[in-house]
Design a protein around this motif. Structure first.
Motif, mmCIF file in Angstrom:
data_model
loop_
_atom_site.group_PDB
_atom_site.id
_atom_site.type_symbol
_atom_site.label_atom_id
_atom_site.label_comp_id
_atom_site.label_asym_id
_atom_site.label_seq_id
_atom_site.Cartn_x
_atom_site.Cartn_y
_atom_site.Cartn_z
ATOM 1 N N VAL A 1 1.266 18.519 55.470
ATOM 2 C CA VAL A 1 0.874 19.914 55.693
ATOM 3 C C VAL A 1 2.001 20.863 55.298
ATOM 4 O O VAL A 1 1.770 22.033 55.061
ATOM 5 C CB VAL A 1 0.466 20.171 57.161
ATOM 6 C CG1 VAL A 1 -0.746 19.325 57.533
ATOM 7 C CG2 VAL A 1 1.615 19.939 58.129
ATOM 8 N N ASP A 2 3.243 20.366 55.250
ATOM 9 C CA ASP A 2 4.450 21.174 55.074
ATOM 10 C C ASP A 2 4.581 22.120 56.271
ATOM 11 O O ASP A 2 3.750 22.125 57.167
ATOM 12 C CB ASP A 2 4.457 21.924 53.736
ATOM 13 C CG ASP A 2 5.872 22.289 53.285
ATOM 14 O OD1 ASP A 2 6.848 21.980 54.015
ATOM 15 O OD2 ASP A 2 6.017 22.882 52.206
ATOM 16 N N GLY A 3 5.640 22.911 56.264
ATOM 17 C CA GLY A 3 5.921 23.738 57.435
ATOM 18 C C GLY A 3 4.913 24.867 57.622
ATOM 19 O O GLY A 3 4.263 25.315 56.679
ATOM 20 N N THR B 1 2.898 13.353 56.244
ATOM 21 C CA THR B 1 4.187 12.866 55.721
ATOM 22 C C THR B 1 5.210 13.972 55.433
ATOM 23 O O THR B 1 6.283 13.677 54.906
ATOM 24 C CB THR B 1 3.963 12.039 54.439
ATOM 25 O OG1 THR B 1 3.299 12.868 53.464
ATOM 26 C CG2 THR B 1 3.118 10.815 54.722
ATOM 27 N N HIS B 2 4.871 15.229 55.777
ATOM 28 C CA HIS B 2 5.885 16.282 55.605
ATOM 29 C C HIS B 2 5.539 17.480 56.482
ATOM 30 O O HIS B 2 4.415 17.979 56.460
ATOM 31 C CB HIS B 2 5.974 16.723 54.137
ATOM 32 C CG HIS B 2 7.096 17.687 53.875
ATOM 33 N ND1 HIS B 2 8.428 17.362 54.104
ATOM 34 C CD2 HIS B 2 7.110 18.968 53.429
ATOM 35 C CE1 HIS B 2 9.188 18.401 53.797
ATOM 36 N NE2 HIS B 2 8.416 19.388 53.393
ATOM 37 N N HIS B 3 6.528 17.941 57.242
ATOM 38 C CA HIS B 3 6.304 19.072 58.150
ATOM 39 C C HIS B 3 7.660 19.676 58.531
ATOM 40 O O HIS B 3 8.704 19.048 58.356
ATOM 41 C CB HIS B 3 5.604 18.570 59.432
ATOM 42 C CG HIS B 3 4.762 19.609 60.138
ATOM 43 N ND1 HIS B 3 4.913 20.952 59.964
ATOM 44 C CD2 HIS B 3 3.762 19.476 61.043
ATOM 45 C CE1 HIS B 3 4.033 21.607 60.704
ATOM 46 N NE2 HIS B 3 3.311 20.738 61.375
ATOM 47 N N HIS B 4 7.597 20.921 59.027
ATOM 48 C CA HIS B 4 8.761 21.545 59.673
ATOM 49 C C HIS B 4 8.208 22.205 60.926
ATOM 50 O O HIS B 4 7.813 23.377 60.904
ATOM 51 C CB HIS B 4 9.423 22.589 58.765
ATOM 52 C CG HIS B 4 9.703 22.092 57.378
ATOM 53 N ND1 HIS B 4 10.699 21.175 57.117
ATOM 54 C CD2 HIS B 4 9.103 22.358 56.194
ATOM 55 C CE1 HIS B 4 10.703 20.914 55.817
ATOM 56 N NE2 HIS B 4 9.746 21.600 55.234
ATOM 57 N N LEU B 5 8.181 21.468 62.008
ATOM 58 C CA LEU B 5 7.499 21.950 63.216
ATOM 59 C C LEU B 5 8.084 23.254 63.751
ATOM 60 O O LEU B 5 7.360 24.081 64.302
ATOM 61 C CB LEU B 5 7.521 20.870 64.297
ATOM 62 C CG LEU B 5 6.541 19.707 64.072
ATOM 63 C CD1 LEU B 5 6.905 18.527 64.967
ATOM 64 C CD2 LEU B 5 5.094 20.136 64.323
ATOM 65 N N ALA C 1 9.175 15.245 49.328
ATOM 66 C CA ALA C 1 8.105 16.213 49.558
ATOM 67 C C ALA C 1 7.838 16.978 48.266
ATOM 68 O O ALA C 1 8.775 17.384 47.576
ATOM 69 C CB ALA C 1 8.504 17.191 50.653
ATOM 70 N N HIS C 2 6.591 17.136 47.930
ATOM 71 C CA HIS C 2 6.057 17.951 46.821
ATOM 72 C C HIS C 2 5.923 17.165 45.510
ATOM 73 O O HIS C 2 4.829 16.864 45.099
ATOM 74 C CB HIS C 2 6.835 19.258 46.618
ATOM 75 C CG HIS C 2 6.922 20.046 47.884
ATOM 76 N ND1 HIS C 2 5.789 20.491 48.539
ATOM 77 C CD2 HIS C 2 7.971 20.421 48.671
ATOM 78 C CE1 HIS C 2 6.149 21.125 49.649
ATOM 79 N NE2 HIS C 2 7.461 21.088 49.760
ATOM 80 N N GLY C 3 7.040 16.883 44.821
ATOM 81 C CA GLY C 3 6.949 16.071 43.609
ATOM 82 C C GLY C 3 6.016 16.632 42.556
ATOM 83 O O GLY C 3 5.202 15.914 41.986
ATOM 84 N N THR D 1 13.629 14.075 51.355
ATOM 85 C CA THR D 1 14.079 15.428 51.015
ATOM 86 C C THR D 1 12.978 16.131 50.229
ATOM 87 O O THR D 1 11.967 15.527 49.866
ATOM 88 C CB THR D 1 15.399 15.416 50.211
ATOM 89 O OG1 THR D 1 15.935 16.744 50.158
ATOM 90 C CG2 THR D 1 15.202 14.893 48.799
ATOM 91 N N HIS D 2 13.172 17.437 50.000
ATOM 92 C CA HIS D 2 12.278 18.182 49.108
ATOM 93 C C HIS D 2 12.711 17.908 47.671
ATOM 94 O O HIS D 2 13.903 17.939 47.372
ATOM 95 C CB HIS D 2 12.440 19.688 49.342
ATOM 96 C CG HIS D 2 11.999 20.150 50.693
ATOM 97 N ND1 HIS D 2 12.870 20.335 51.736
ATOM 98 C CD2 HIS D 2 10.772 20.485 51.154
ATOM 99 C CE1 HIS D 2 12.188 20.769 52.789
ATOM 100 N NE2 HIS D 2 10.918 20.860 52.475
ATOM 101 N N LEU D 3 11.745 17.745 46.764
ATOM 102 C CA LEU D 3 12.139 17.586 45.359
ATOM 103 C C LEU D 3 11.016 17.998 44.409
ATOM 104 O O LEU D 3 9.841 17.742 44.665
ATOM 105 C CB LEU D 3 12.537 16.132 45.060
ATOM 106 C CG LEU D 3 13.448 16.029 43.825
ATOM 107 C CD1 LEU D 3 14.852 16.526 44.132
ATOM 108 C CD2 LEU D 3 13.489 14.627 43.259
HETATM 109 ZN ZN LIG Z 1 8.942 21.425 53.321
#
Ligand SMILES: [Zn+2]
Length: 452
Positions: A319-321, A65-69, A268-270, A231-233
């Motif tokens: 996984v995030d970026g 649910t979150h990535h920056h390929l 993302a994150h929370g 978004t990131h938060l």
């Molecule tokens: Zn991110």
């Protein structure tokens, strides 16, 4: 030729509402959907493809649910820095990305995701240099090549250093450019059909890289077009300080003031939410993408996963970026989610089975796909992973779910996305992984040289 595939003799972890696990069971795929689960079906066409799952665990495909390929070609930089230091080191390198860099990076990242059991992934692409070309199109092309279900987001930044933000001027765009490109992306690619392999969401980057107007107008546009918002938060204490100094409130209060909560929003994150905020997220069904490896890599605090789940907040894993998680392997995030939750909340804070739920149906809920994917049930999409537990790394582990979540990442005997085989014999069938690896290395060198 039959469109049917029968996976037999597997330990099936359905992740259905009853949490059923079927020790020696079959799952039948017909076209894009699962049509039978449990006992072997009776008469089948002679040419049905049969897969022997003896010694294997079959799970729903994992959902990222979150990535920056694009970061796949900028890994291993600023390895010992805080989030803000890391960002300011990487922005000048990211300013050099173009279609070739993004396509190559996405092929690398998606290939690696496929080999860690991922069948659906989102991507948050927010760096659009003026000369970059069609960057969203480049990664969409890569996802179609690898064969994963793809929910890319059209990200954005409009607050650069000269206006008090963090990114350099060369990677931000005007609100008008961003909104036009966002509407174009939805018109061009967003597929609302239940079998959709491609859906778009809108995703201004973070409170410290976008303006209040962009957040408000992006929310208006997303709701007008019927797409989700991301978004990131609440990722770091630095972000809390930034929001307090600039807006006089917490990150979530700020987002609430611009319409950014609801069942069409996921953050993302929370990490940095207080009790009241967790209650408000639950009341509005606002989702969270928990990214435990990235959070630990950047030295941020530990997400209150147990509290979010207990309150009823939709939670998935991300996984995030790749620049803050050089591994980016989905099953590893389930392992890390268990370890982080227990480090924070004690031995009962997160079970191995809850971790698999977060990685599958939890992610489906966060992306709005729970009606069609995230569990092994008749009628759902055939997004499946068959994990081979017969090697020395896993043989003899009593509980197959513990083997999956706490053990090494097993080889993948087979994976299917929309009924189509993507991995077999732990090899990606759709691309030449050695060629992808060589291209990634060359692209990494080119970008570093370009940044001078
Ligand atoms: Zn991110």
């Amino acid at each position: 030729m039959s469109r049917m595939t029968l996976i037999e003799n597997a330990y099936v972890v359905t992740v259905d509402p009853e949490g059923r696990e079927l020790p020696t069971a079959s799952v039948l795929i017909d076209g894009t959907r699962i049509v039978a689960v449990g006992d072997p079906p009776g008469a089948l066409p002679a040419d049905v493809t049969r897969i022997d799952g003896t010694g294997c665990v079959l799970t729903p495909g994992l959902i990222n649910t979150h990535h920056h390929l694009y970061q796949w070609v900028t890994r291993g930089l600023a390895a010992d820095h805080t989030l803000f230091q890391w960002l300011t080191t990487l922005y000048p390198i990211w300013a050099g990305i173009d279609e070739t860099a993004v396509r190559t990076a996405a092929l690398g990242g998606l290939t690696s995701l496929a080999l860690s059991g991922c069948t659906t992934t989102t991507d948050h692409h927010y760096v659009f240099p003026a000369e970059g070309g069609d960057l969203l199109g480049a990664e969409i092309d890569a996802a179609a090549t690898v064969g994963l279900r793809f929910h890319p987001t059209r990200g954005s930044m409009d607050l650069s250093e000269k206006d008090g933000g963090l990114p350099p001027d060369s990677v931000v765009q005007s609100i008008d450019e961003i909104l036009t490109a966002s509407a174009d992306a939805v018109a061009r690619w967003h597929d609302t059909s239940p079998d959709a392999m491609l859906r778009i969401a809108l995703a201004p980057c973070s409170p410290f890289s976008v303006t209040t107007d962009l957040l408000r107008e992006s929310a208006g546009l997303a709701r007008e077009l019927g797409v989700r918002m991301h978004t990131h938060l609440a990722e770091s204490l630095d972000e809390n300080t930034y929001c307090d100094e600039h807006f006089g409130c917490t990150p979530l209060q700020y987002m609430e003031s611009v319409g950014w909560v609801g069942d069409d929003v996921w953050f993302a994150h929370g990490i940095e939410f207080d009790d009241d905020e967790i209650g408000r997220l639950a009341a509005t069904s606002t989702g969270v993408a928990h990214c435990p490896t990235s959070n630990a890599r950047l030295g941020n605090r530990i997400c209150r996963t147990r509290d979010l789940i207990d309150a009823g907040v939709p939670v998935g894993l991300g996984v995030d970026g790749a620049a803050s998680n050089e591994s980016c392997r989905m099953l590893e995030e389930a392992h890390q989610a268990v370890l982080m939750a227990r480090a924070r909340g004690g031995p009962t804070a997160l079970t191995t089975r809850t971790a698999i739920e977060l990685a599958t149906v939890g992610g489906a809920r966060v992306l709005g796909r729970e009606a069609d994917t995230g569990s092994i049930e008749v009628g759902k999409l055939a997004d499946l992973v068959l994990w081979d537990l017969t090697s020395v790394a896993h043989s003899g582990i009593e509980d197959p779910v513990a083997a999956l979540v706490l053990g090494a990442i097993p080889p993948i005997a087979g994976s299917w996305v929309n009924g189509r085989p993507v991995v077999a014999g732990n090899q990606v069938l759709t691309v030449d992984a050695d060629e992808v690896a060589a291209d990634v290395a060359a692209e990494h060198r080119r970008l570093i040289a370009k940044a001078g």
